[in-house]
Motif scaffolding. Structure first.
Motif, short mmCIF file in Angstrom:
data_model
loop_
_atom_site.label_atom_id
_atom_site.label_comp_id
_atom_site.label_asym_id
_atom_site.label_seq_id
_atom_site.Cartn_x
_atom_site.Cartn_y
_atom_site.Cartn_z
N ALA A 67 -14.52 9.68 19.97
CA ALA A 67 -13.81 9.99 21.24
C ALA A 67 -12.72 10.99 21.68
O ALA A 67 -12.52 11.38 19.93
CB ALA A 67 -12.76 8.56 21.50
N LYS A 68 -12.59 11.95 22.04
CA LYS A 68 -11.90 13.08 22.07
C LYS A 68 -10.19 12.60 21.94
O LYS A 68 -10.33 11.54 22.57
CB LYS A 68 -12.19 13.33 23.86
N PRO A 69 -9.30 13.33 21.47
CA PRO A 69 -8.13 13.25 21.02
C PRO A 69 -7.54 13.58 22.76
O PRO A 69 -7.52 14.19 23.36
CB PRO A 69 -7.54 13.52 20.41
N PRO A 70 -6.53 12.77 22.64
CA PRO A 70 -5.68 12.84 24.25
C PRO A 70 -4.91 13.66 24.41
O PRO A 70 -4.91 14.73 23.41
CB PRO A 70 -4.80 11.88 24.36
N ARG A 71 -5.09 14.65 25.58
CA ARG A 71 -4.21 16.04 26.09
C ARG A 71 -2.79 16.10 25.92
O ARG A 71 -2.41 15.37 25.65
CB ARG A 71 -4.92 16.11 27.11
N ALA A 72 -2.29 17.42 25.19
CA ALA A 72 -1.04 16.72 25.16
C ALA A 72 -0.20 18.01 26.52
O ALA A 72 -1.15 18.32 26.68
CB ALA A 72 -0.50 18.38 23.87
N ARG A 73 0.34 17.02 26.05
CA ARG A 73 1.06 17.77 27.88
C ARG A 73 2.74 18.15 27.45
O ARG A 73 4.02 17.57 26.68
CB ARG A 73 1.38 16.42 28.91
N VAL A 74 2.72 18.74 27.75
CA VAL A 74 4.19 19.44 28.12
C VAL A 74 4.94 18.24 28.14
O VAL A 74 6.74 18.08 27.51
CB VAL A 74 4.41 20.30 29.53
N GLU A 75 5.65 17.59 29.52
CA GLU A 75 6.32 16.33 29.22
C GLU A 75 6.47 15.40 28.23
O GLU A 75 7.54 14.86 27.78
CB GLU A 75 6.16 15.73 30.34
N ASP A 76 5.43 14.97 27.23
CA ASP A 76 5.37 14.50 25.94
C ASP A 76 6.26 15.72 25.07
O ASP A 76 6.38 14.41 23.81
CB ASP A 76 3.85 14.76 25.58
N ALA A 77 6.55 16.83 24.86
CA ALA A 77 7.13 17.10 23.97
C ALA A 77 8.30 16.62 23.52
O ALA A 77 9.14 16.83 24.89
CB ALA A 77 7.13 18.17 24.41
N ALA A 78 9.05 16.37 22.60
CA ALA A 78 10.65 15.92 21.86
C ALA A 78 11.11 17.14 22.94
O ALA A 78 11.16 18.79 21.79
CB ALA A 78 10.75 16.19 21.30
N LEU A 79 11.62 18.22 23.80
CA LEU A 79 12.37 19.20 23.88
C LEU A 79 13.96 18.95 22.95
O LEU A 79 14.31 17.41 23.25
CB LEU A 79 12.63 19.22 25.67
N PRO A 80 14.91 19.93 22.48
CA PRO A 80 15.97 20.15 22.23
C PRO A 80 16.86 20.07 23.36
O PRO A 80 16.49 19.87 24.33
CB PRO A 80 16.27 21.14 21.60
N ASP A 81 18.17 19.65 22.62
CA ASP A 81 19.54 19.75 23.86
C ASP A 81 19.07 20.85 24.10
O ASP A 81 18.77 21.70 23.40
CB ASP A 81 20.59 19.07 23.41
N GLU A 82 19.25 20.90 25.60
CA GLU A 82 19.87 22.02 26.98
C GLU A 82 20.68 22.99 26.02
O GLU A 82 22.09 22.65 25.43
CB GLU A 82 19.66 21.93 28.18
N GLU A 83 20.53 23.74 26.00
CA GLU A 83 21.70 25.25 24.83
C GLU A 83 22.49 25.93 25.98
O GLU A 83 21.53 26.57 26.90
CB GLU A 83 21.19 26.00 23.91
N SER A 84 23.68 26.02 26.35
CA SER A 84 23.75 27.18 27.11
C SER A 84 23.52 27.83 27.09
O SER A 84 24.01 28.53 26.22
CB SER A 84 25.34 26.63 27.68
N ALA A 85 23.58 29.04 27.96
CA ALA A 85 24.40 30.39 28.53
C ALA A 85 24.83 31.19 27.36
O ALA A 85 24.54 31.99 26.32
CB ALA A 85 23.82 31.58 30.29
N GLY A 86 25.74 31.07 27.95
CA GLY A 86 26.73 31.20 26.75
C GLY A 86 26.35 30.97 25.24
O GLY A 86 26.99 32.19 23.97
#
Length: 168
Positions: A22-41
């Motif tokens: 069976a093919k493994p499930p496709r990776a999706r961007v929504e599933d990725a663990a994103l780091p806390d958003e960093e401010s521009a400053g």
């Protein structure tokens, strides 16, 4: 049995061992663990810290006789003041200097060649190179080894020499 095609009446069902994995499930961007958003400053401050650290890093000290060292560079600069009488390019950029070695005692050994063994300056050029190298402040003694192997060719010239001679 199929009514439309009697030739294909019997179709064997594949066994589980013959099944492709069976093919493994496709990776999706929504599933990725994103780091806390960093401010521009904050991002700019992080980059500034990296740049300051990079600019404060000093290269390791080079021994005076090593390439990049003060004495070695002074000898090379002195050799760049000697011009071949037939070609308006200095002998260093022309590729006539095969090696410059500076010992810990400030003795300089220069390995060089000439454009041909029958060069009109074959008798005087090595002596001039030796005198120029010996006249560099800090050099104790200079010696020139004149070699013919490997033979000189235009491929040994620097890009500056090729440009000067219109070969680029």
């Amino acid at each position: 049995m199929s009514e439309e095609n009697p030739d294909r009446a019997f179709i064997a069902a594949p066994f589980a061992d013959d099944m492709p994995p069976a093919k493994p499930p496709r990776a999706r961007v929504e599933d990725a663990a994103l780091p806390d958003e960093e401010s521009a400053g904050a991002k700019l401050e992080r980059k500034r810290d990296y740049l300051e650290g990079f600019l404060q890093h000093r290269p390791a000290e080079v021994a005076p006789g090593e390439p990049g060292g003060a004495l070695y560079d002074a000898v090379v600069d002195a050799l760049k003041e000697i011009y071949d009488p037939e070609i308006p390019v200095n002998i260093y950029d022309l590729g006539l200097i095969y090696g410059v070695e500076v010992s810990g005692d400030a003795d300089v050994v220069i390995t060089m060649t000439l454009t041909t063994p029958h060069c009109p300056v074959a008798e005087t050029m090595p002596g001039e190179v030796e005198l120029r190298a010996a006249s560099v402040p800090g050099v104790r003694d200079a010696e020139v080894n004149l070699v013919w192997d490997p033979p000189w060719g235009p491929d040994r010239m620097s890009d500056e020499a090729r440009l000067e001679l219109g070969m680029l």
